[in-house]
Design an enzyme around this catalytic site. Structure first.
Site, PDB file in Angstrom:
ATOM      1  N   LYS A  43       2.683  -9.851  -5.452  1.00 42.26           N
ATOM      2  CA  LYS A  43       1.494 -10.399  -6.083  1.00 42.26           C
ATOM      3  C   LYS A  43       1.748 -10.761  -7.550  1.00 42.26           C
ATOM      4  O   LYS A  43       1.196 -11.709  -8.050  1.00 42.26           O
ATOM      5  CB  LYS A  43       0.314  -9.420  -6.028  1.00 42.26           C
ATOM      6  CG  LYS A  43      -0.026  -8.924  -4.627  1.00 42.26           C
ATOM      7  CD  LYS A  43      -0.870  -9.895  -3.825  1.00 42.26           C
ATOM      8  CE  LYS A  43      -0.943  -9.537  -2.347  1.00 42.26           C
ATOM      9  NZ  LYS A  43      -1.422  -8.191  -2.055  1.00 42.26           N
ATOM     10  N   ASP A  99      -3.518   1.906  -6.841  1.00 46.94           N
ATOM     11  CA  ASP A  99      -2.908   0.743  -6.210  1.00 46.94           C
ATOM     12  C   ASP A  99      -3.096  -0.429  -7.175  1.00 46.94           C
ATOM     13  O   ASP A  99      -4.202  -0.925  -7.341  1.00 46.94           O
ATOM     14  CB  ASP A  99      -3.597   0.471  -4.859  1.00 46.94           C
ATOM     15  CG  ASP A  99      -3.093  -0.801  -4.180  1.00 46.94           C
ATOM     16  OD1 ASP A  99      -2.211  -1.490  -4.750  1.00 46.94           O
ATOM     17  OD2 ASP A  99      -3.575  -1.107  -3.068  1.00 46.94           O
ATOM     18  N   TRP A 124      -8.527  -3.184   0.760  1.00 46.30           N
ATOM     19  CA  TRP A 124      -7.313  -2.380   0.555  1.00 46.30           C
ATOM     20  C   TRP A 124      -7.641  -0.907   0.364  1.00 46.30           C
ATOM     21  O   TRP A 124      -6.962  -0.044   0.893  1.00 46.30           O
ATOM     22  CB  TRP A 124      -6.479  -2.932  -0.600  1.00 46.30           C
ATOM     23  CG  TRP A 124      -6.053  -4.352  -0.344  1.00 46.30           C
ATOM     24  CD1 TRP A 124      -6.400  -5.465  -1.054  1.00 46.30           C
ATOM     25  CD2 TRP A 124      -5.218  -4.826   0.736  1.00 46.30           C
ATOM     26  NE1 TRP A 124      -5.838  -6.589  -0.484  1.00 46.30           N
ATOM     27  CE2 TRP A 124      -5.112  -6.230   0.604  1.00 46.30           C
ATOM     28  CE3 TRP A 124      -4.560  -4.199   1.810  1.00 46.30           C
ATOM     29  CZ2 TRP A 124      -4.369  -7.017   1.497  1.00 46.30           C
ATOM     30  CZ3 TRP A 124      -3.821  -4.989   2.691  1.00 46.30           C
ATOM     31  CH2 TRP A 124      -3.732  -6.373   2.525  1.00 46.30           C
TER      32      TRP A 124
HETATM   33  C1  LIG Z   1      -1.700  -7.224  -0.930  1.00 43.05           C
HETATM   34  C2  LIG Z   1      -2.228  -5.914  -1.249  1.00 43.05           C
HETATM   35  C3  LIG Z   1      -1.861  -4.769  -0.518  1.00 43.05           C
HETATM   36  C4  LIG Z   1      -0.960  -4.818   0.704  1.00 43.05           C
HETATM   37  O1  LIG Z   1       0.337  -5.062   0.345  1.00 43.05           O
HETATM   38  P1  LIG Z   1       1.509  -5.117   1.437  1.00 43.05           P
HETATM   39  O2  LIG Z   1       2.715  -5.173   0.552  1.00 43.05           O
HETATM   40  O3  LIG Z   1       1.298  -6.350   2.243  1.00 43.05           O
HETATM   41  O4  LIG Z   1       1.452  -3.885   2.261  1.00 43.05           O
HETATM   42  C5  LIG Z   1      -2.371  -3.556  -0.924  1.00 43.05           C
HETATM   43  N1  LIG Z   1      -3.196  -3.446  -1.972  1.00 43.05           N
HETATM   44  C6  LIG Z   1      -3.571  -4.529  -2.700  1.00 43.05           C
HETATM   45  C7  LIG Z   1      -4.479  -4.345  -3.869  1.00 43.05           C
HETATM   46  C8  LIG Z   1      -3.094  -5.788  -2.361  1.00 43.05           C
HETATM   47  O5  LIG Z   1      -3.464  -6.862  -3.089  1.00 43.05           O
END
Ligand SMILES: *Cc1c(COP(=O)(O)O)cnc(C)c1O
Length: 354
Positions: free
Chosen positions: A191, A167, A100
């Protein structure tokens, strides 16, 4: 029978939330209307959006500190470019801790110079780099708090001399941090907060409005702030279900309480990974994630037997990501401790049968 869902995302949400959310599809707030057919400008939905924003700030301890909460679309992946669009004038600093982060860096490079302060790519991202320094002449520093795929997690954040962007897609609302050290936090809902379709952005307003480029409206945080996440039609249902999950978390006692449960779940699984000679942890011990535990079998020939055992026990979603292999137990907030105990029993059972 309800499965023990260790899926990495979209993933388990509280059962009580599933129930309430399903009822609202037929009749929302005794209105005689489904949540799926009401206007996003209706009083009932505006109050859902306001409560979701307010609960996000309250649970993170960021009320009245100059932050705004937004529910946007396009996933965390859109935030990879939106953060750069809004904040990057010349140069930004990034910590590379996995898939990511790598994607975030790729997008940001479209907007300016990127300095990668450190990377754990040399060991296929099984640890968190430490002891790096953050340049003072960059516009912001970006990191990923929890690496969903590799199962590592930043335990201590650097003292950043420049705005700190994080993030937190896979560990937001899971552990207590001083959230005021961050200037911008983003997280895809699917998540640890809600269904896929909305992304939470928490931003300190004072860091915005500093870049000289023109920003398209849909990608401009200030526009979304001005319209309170209603610049265009928001993901009504995803925001509603996220709001219910945030309410559930608050009723449970907030982040402090869920963190205790999350720590119990993580110690249970890691204890067994370390004790059982048939398993080996993937991430370095000091950097192990309490959300996603990654491990492999020490004897690959046992794969079929192990897979049969966990499937028979009603476990779902234990396969590791293709870039790591092995197994990944994702233990988000809504996963009960009992599910982890079942998994540990299955791991012990493998030892008996092998
Ligand atoms: C799943 C995830 C993403 C991507 O998320 P999307 O909503 O599918 O764009 C980005 N960063 C992390 C840490 C993730 O676990």
């Amino acid at each position: 029978m309800k499965k023990h869902n260790f899926s990495a995302g979209p993933c388990i949400l509280p059962q009580s939330v599933f129930k309430e959310a399903s009822e609202a599809i037929l009749d929302f707030n005794n209105s005689g209307l489904s949540i799926l057919e009401i206007s996003h400008r209706s009083k009932d939905f505006v109050s859902v959006m306001e409560e979701a924003q307010q609960l996000s700030l309250e649970l993170l301890g960021l009320e009245n500190k100059g932050y705004k909460a937004l529910f946007l679309q396009g996933g965390a992946s859109t935030q990879f470019l939106m953060t750069a669009y809004n904040l990057l004038e010349k140069k930004a600093a990034y910590l590379n801790t996995g898939t990511w982060s790598t994607k975030a860096i790729k997008e940001a490079k479209l907007f300016g110079e990127i300095e990668e302060v450190a990377s754990s790519k040399d060991k296929n991202f099984n640890y968190i780099p430490k002891g790096y320094s953050i340049p003072t002449n960059a516009d912001y520093f970006h990191c990923t708090s929890n690496n969903t795929i590799f199962g590592t997690q930043i335990k201590e954040f650097p003292n950043s001399p420049i705005p700190l962007v994080c993030d937190m897609s896979s560990d937001i609302f899971s552990r207590n941090l001083d959230f005021s050290q961050f200037d911008l936090i983003y997280a895809g809902a699917q998540k640890n907060m809600g269904p896929a379709g909305t992304t939470l952005v928490i931003v300190k307003e004072s860091i915005l409005g500093k870049v000289t480029r023109q920003i398209p409206s849909m990608l401009d945080y200030q526009i979304h702030i001005g319209k309170e996440s209603m610049f265009n039609t928001p993901s009504v249902y995803a925001v509603y279900v996220s709001m219910l999950t945030l309410r559930w978390l608050k009723d449970l006692g907030g982040i402090n309480e869920i963190e205790k449960i999350n720590n119990k779940k993580a110690s249970a699984i890691y204890q067994e990974v370390d004790r059982n000679p048939l398993f080996k942890g993937y991430a370095e011990k000091a950097d192990r994630s309490i959300m996603n535990a990654t491990f492999t079998l020490t004897e690959p020939k046992l794969e079929e037997l192990f897979n049969d055992l966990w499937k028979a026990a009603g476990i779902n979603g234990l396969n590791g990501h293709r870039s790591v292999g092995g197994y990944r137990a994702s233990m988000y907030n809504a996963l009960p401790l009992e599910s982890v105990e079942i998994l540990v029993q299955v791991m012990k059972e493998l030892e008996t049968q092998a």
